[in-house]
Design a protein around this motif. Structure first.
Motif, PDB file in Angstrom:
ATOM      1  N   ARG A  44       3.942  -2.731  -2.907  1.00  0.00           N
ATOM      2  CA  ARG A  44       3.707  -4.010  -2.229  1.00  0.00           C
ATOM      3  C   ARG A  44       5.557  -4.442  -2.251  1.00  0.00           C
ATOM      4  N   GLU A  45       6.402  -4.343  -3.356  1.00  0.00           N
ATOM      5  CA  GLU A  45       7.571  -4.553  -2.839  1.00  0.00           C
ATOM      6  C   GLU A  45       8.517  -3.749  -2.130  1.00  0.00           C
ATOM      7  N   LYS A  46       7.931  -2.154  -1.435  1.00  0.00           N
ATOM      8  CA  LYS A  46       8.263  -1.214  -0.661  1.00  0.00           C
ATOM      9  C   LYS A  46       9.280  -0.560  -1.331  1.00  0.00           C
ATOM     10  N   VAL A  47       9.231  -0.386  -2.568  1.00  0.00           N
ATOM     11  CA  VAL A  47      10.003   0.365  -3.268  1.00  0.00           C
ATOM     12  C   VAL A  47       9.594   1.990  -3.344  1.00  0.00           C
ATOM     13  N   ILE A  48       8.362   2.046  -2.859  1.00  0.00           N
ATOM     14  CA  ILE A  48       7.753   3.872  -2.765  1.00  0.00           C
ATOM     15  C   ILE A  48       7.384   3.398  -0.659  1.00  0.00           C
ATOM     16  N   ARG A  49       8.120   4.050  -0.335  1.00  0.00           N
ATOM     17  CA  ARG A  49       7.800   3.653   0.990  1.00  0.00           C
ATOM     18  C   ARG A  49       6.404   4.437   1.747  1.00  0.00           C
ATOM     19  N   THR A  50       5.954   6.210   0.949  1.00  0.00           N
ATOM     20  CA  THR A  50       4.964   7.284   1.472  1.00  0.00           C
ATOM     21  C   THR A  50       5.126   8.111   0.675  1.00  0.00           C
ATOM     22  N   TYR A  51       3.777   8.552   0.579  1.00  0.00           N
ATOM     23  CA  TYR A  51       3.459   9.531  -0.293  1.00  0.00           C
ATOM     24  C   TYR A  51       3.764  10.677   0.383  1.00  0.00           C
ATOM     25  N   LYS A  52       3.941  12.326   0.874  1.00  0.00           N
ATOM     26  CA  LYS A  52       3.777  13.153   0.908  1.00  0.00           C
ATOM     27  C   LYS A  52       3.794  14.789   0.647  1.00  0.00           C
TER      28      LYS A  52
END
Lengths: 149, 149
Positions: A44-52
């Motif tokens: 939610r806080e966009k600390v994580i951008r994506t998983y890849k």
DNA sequence: ATGCTATTTGAATAATATTCAATATTTAAT
DNA sequence: ATTAAATATTGAATATTATTCAAATAGCAT
């Protein structure tokens, strides 16, 4: 046989993955719900951008890796991001940074081989605004994307 | 409050993730079992090395990013990988490549700020075998790990 | 065409993520 | 220190997803 593989690679190269909450919970000896709560929060806080996914790039025809140091033409000094943004759009490009030092931009490029790189170079790295490039070829990759080989 | 977050970051920075088969299947309009079969195959063949999270590095105290060009001392020319391997072990190091051109190694480093970078530089990048370093600071990142900002 | 191997697929099951409500903890104000 | 409010943790229930399995199909070499 369908060519599912290249579609698959394209998708998971920058998304369509997720954290393994159960595995993390077991490893950290914490309830899965706690892990879930904390991860969702970071999303939610966009600390994580994506998983890849991270690949063995030789095996997906991207074995030839080059760092290119770019000197911009003086008229581009005011806004180096313009060209940097353009470069970021190409799928061959792994990373683009505007930098300090003797050059304005550094780009990391992955192609199948030196011929493909030459093609990319001629079509992309010769556009107006790019004054000069210095290619540094990777002969061996010990670590990439925080993953050791 | 437990400090779950930093544990979490450490784990998913290079693993503890998985592909979202259902999502991929829907996107590619193929049965989930077909996607599953193909992905497992790529995992077996080590085409896929791992699944991982990509962060907004400023938000996990790794906002200061530097590319370091390294010139080795002549006595290291025979085996540049020795030092490259050592560098790869540090968690601050995102990537390490042995390269052609005017330098022997390029390293991408992420630290909290310039002070932390200076510390890393003094303790790690001054060891025997490293003759000279050139730091290129990232002022802006347009793309990283194949993910656009 | 024939047999052999690899891939695709649907149905059943196993595993995992997610939701929800209750409890505990932290934070901030007095 | 006490209290109230906000945030975080957790177990039980549910929903969703991954995985297994067996059957069907497609590709390939002879």
């Amino acid at each position: 046989m369908k060519d599912t593989r290249s579609d698959l690679v394209r998708l998971i190269k920058s998304g369509y993955c997720a954290p393994r909450i159960a595995g993390i919970a077991k490893r950290l000896r914490q309830p899965a719900t706690t892990i879930h709560y904390n991860i969702k929060q970071m999303e939610r806080e966009k600390v994580i951008r994506t998983y890849k996914a991270v690949f063995d790039y030789k095996k997906i025809d991207e074995g030839f890796c080059t760092y290119v140091l770019i000197s911009l033409a003086p008229e581009e000094y005011a806004d180096p991001e313009r060209i940097a943004k353009e470069l970021a759009k190409f799928e061959e490009v792994e990373s683009v940074d505007v930098i300090t030092g003797g050059w304005e931009i550094i780009v990391k490029i992955r192609t199948e081989n030196i011929e493909a790189y030459y093609g990319f170079m001629r079509t992309v790295l010769t556009r107006r605004g790019i004054a000069k490039t210095t290619s540094l070829n990777s002969m061996r990759q010990l670590k990439s994307e925080f993953v050791e080989f």
